[in-house]
Design a protein around this motif. Structure first.
Motif, short mmCIF file in Angstrom:
data_model
loop_
_atom_site.label_atom_id
_atom_site.label_comp_id
_atom_site.label_asym_id
_atom_site.label_seq_id
_atom_site.Cartn_x
_atom_site.Cartn_y
_atom_site.Cartn_z
N PHE A 1 0.85 -1.19 0.00
CA PHE A 1 0.00 0.00 0.00
C PHE A 1 0.88 1.24 0.00
O PHE A 1 2.12 1.14 0.13
CB PHE A 1 -0.94 -0.01 1.22
N PHE A 2 0.26 2.40 -0.12
CA PHE A 2 0.98 3.67 -0.20
C PHE A 2 0.50 4.61 0.91
O PHE A 2 -0.69 4.91 1.00
CB PHE A 2 0.76 4.32 -1.57
N ILE A 3 1.44 5.04 1.75
CA ILE A 3 1.16 5.90 2.90
C ILE A 3 1.64 7.32 2.62
O ILE A 3 2.75 7.51 2.12
CB ILE A 3 1.86 5.37 4.18
N GLN A 4 0.82 8.30 2.96
CA GLN A 4 1.23 9.69 2.83
C GLN A 4 2.45 9.93 3.72
O GLN A 4 2.50 9.48 4.86
CB GLN A 4 0.10 10.62 3.28
N GLU A 5 3.44 10.65 3.17
CA GLU A 5 4.69 10.84 3.91
C GLU A 5 4.50 11.55 5.24
O GLU A 5 5.21 11.26 6.20
CB GLU A 5 5.70 11.61 3.05
N GLN B 1 -12.25 -2.13 13.67
CA GLN B 1 -12.82 -1.40 12.54
C GLN B 1 -12.44 0.07 12.57
O GLN B 1 -12.16 0.68 11.54
CB GLN B 1 -14.35 -1.56 12.51
N SER B 2 -12.39 0.64 13.76
CA SER B 2 -11.96 2.03 13.92
C SER B 2 -10.50 2.19 13.48
O SER B 2 -10.15 3.15 12.78
CB SER B 2 -12.13 2.47 15.37
N LEU B 3 -9.66 1.25 13.87
CA LEU B 3 -8.25 1.31 13.48
C LEU B 3 -8.10 1.19 11.97
O LEU B 3 -7.26 1.88 11.37
CB LEU B 3 -7.45 0.20 14.18
N PHE B 4 -8.91 0.35 11.34
CA PHE B 4 -8.82 0.21 9.89
C PHE B 4 -9.22 1.52 9.19
O PHE B 4 -8.58 1.94 8.23
CB PHE B 4 -9.67 -0.96 9.38
N LYS B 5 -10.26 2.16 9.68
CA LYS B 5 -10.67 3.45 9.10
C LYS B 5 -9.55 4.49 9.26
O LYS B 5 -9.28 5.27 8.35
CB LYS B 5 -11.96 3.94 9.75
N GLN B 6 -8.90 4.49 10.43
CA GLN B 6 -7.78 5.41 10.65
C GLN B 6 -6.64 5.09 9.69
O GLN B 6 -6.00 5.99 9.14
CB GLN B 6 -7.29 5.31 12.10
N PHE B 7 -6.37 3.80 9.49
CA PHE B 7 -5.34 3.38 8.54
C PHE B 7 -5.67 3.88 7.14
O PHE B 7 -4.81 4.42 6.44
CB PHE B 7 -5.21 1.85 8.55
N GLU B 8 -6.92 3.72 6.72
CA GLU B 8 -7.32 4.19 5.39
C GLU B 8 -7.08 5.69 5.22
O GLU B 8 -6.75 6.13 4.13
CB GLU B 8 -8.79 3.86 5.13
N SER B 9 -7.22 6.45 6.29
CA SER B 9 -6.98 7.90 6.20
C SER B 9 -5.51 8.23 6.00
O SER B 9 -5.17 9.36 5.63
CB SER B 9 -7.52 8.61 7.45
N GLU C 1 -4.60 9.57 -3.93
CA GLU C 1 -4.64 9.15 -5.34
C GLU C 1 -4.38 7.66 -5.53
O GLU C 1 -4.47 7.15 -6.65
CB GLU C 1 -3.65 9.97 -6.18
N ASN C 2 -4.04 6.95 -4.44
CA ASN C 2 -3.82 5.50 -4.55
C ASN C 2 -4.26 4.84 -3.25
O ASN C 2 -3.46 4.58 -2.37
CB ASN C 2 -2.36 5.19 -4.86
N GLN C 3 -5.54 4.53 -3.15
CA GLN C 3 -6.12 3.95 -1.94
C GLN C 3 -6.10 2.42 -1.96
O GLN C 3 -6.61 1.78 -1.05
CB GLN C 3 -7.58 4.42 -1.81
N LYS C 4 -5.51 1.85 -3.01
CA LYS C 4 -5.54 0.40 -3.18
C LYS C 4 -4.62 -0.30 -2.18
O LYS C 4 -3.50 0.14 -1.92
CB LYS C 4 -5.11 0.05 -4.61
N ILE C 5 -5.11 -1.40 -1.62
CA ILE C 5 -4.33 -2.25 -0.74
C ILE C 5 -4.24 -3.62 -1.40
O ILE C 5 -5.26 -4.30 -1.58
CB ILE C 5 -4.99 -2.39 0.65
N GLU C 6 -3.04 -4.00 -1.78
CA GLU C 6 -2.82 -5.33 -2.39
C GLU C 6 -2.60 -6.33 -1.27
O GLU C 6 -1.93 -6.03 -0.29
CB GLU C 6 -1.59 -5.31 -3.31
N GLU C 7 -3.14 -7.52 -1.42
CA GLU C 7 -3.02 -8.55 -0.40
C GLU C 7 -2.60 -9.86 -1.06
O GLU C 7 -3.17 -10.25 -2.09
CB GLU C 7 -4.37 -8.74 0.29
N TYR C 8 -1.60 -10.54 -0.46
CA TYR C 8 -1.09 -11.80 -0.99
C TYR C 8 -0.96 -12.80 0.15
O TYR C 8 -0.71 -12.42 1.29
CB TYR C 8 0.29 -11.60 -1.64
#
Length: 104
Positions: A9-13, A76-84, A89-96
């Motif tokens: 995934f891509f995190i804002q600096e 669920q709250s932590l996941f929403k915080q993570f999404e923020s 421009e790149n909200q995609k989370i790849e999972e393998y």
């Protein structure tokens, strides 16, 4: 056989510290229900690109623990915080999913 989840995934600096705080709390919740080890890697050429490697005793153990983790109200709250923290421009989370075959 050890089971490994890999996320990319891509995190804002400017949100890296917030990301680590979220992950620290999430790992605490995971370790209440699972025996796991987690590593976070930042790309050397793109500082916004991250990978997370989570290692579990087995796939069955992971699935059993995850069913307990998912009913934790805080997760669920932590996941929403993570999404923020993700790049707008790149909200995609790849999972393998992998099995660890050899470790030295």
């Amino acid at each position: 056989m050890l089971y490994v989840k890999v996320y990319e995934f891509f995190i804002q600096e400017d949100k890296v510290e917030q990301y680590f705080n979220i992950q620290n709390r999430a790992v605490e919740l995971y370790k209440k229900h699972l025996n796991c080890e987690v590593m976070y890697l930042q790309c050397t050429t793109d500082k916004t690109k991250w990978m997370e490697f989570s290692k579990y005793v087995s796939e069955e153990n992971y699935k059993e623990g995850l069913s307990k983790i998912n009913i934790e109200p805080e997760i669920q709250s932590l996941f929403k915080q993570f999404e923020s923290c993700l790049l707008p421009e790149n909200q995609k989370i790849e999972e393998y999913n992998y099995y660890l075959r050899m470790e030295k």
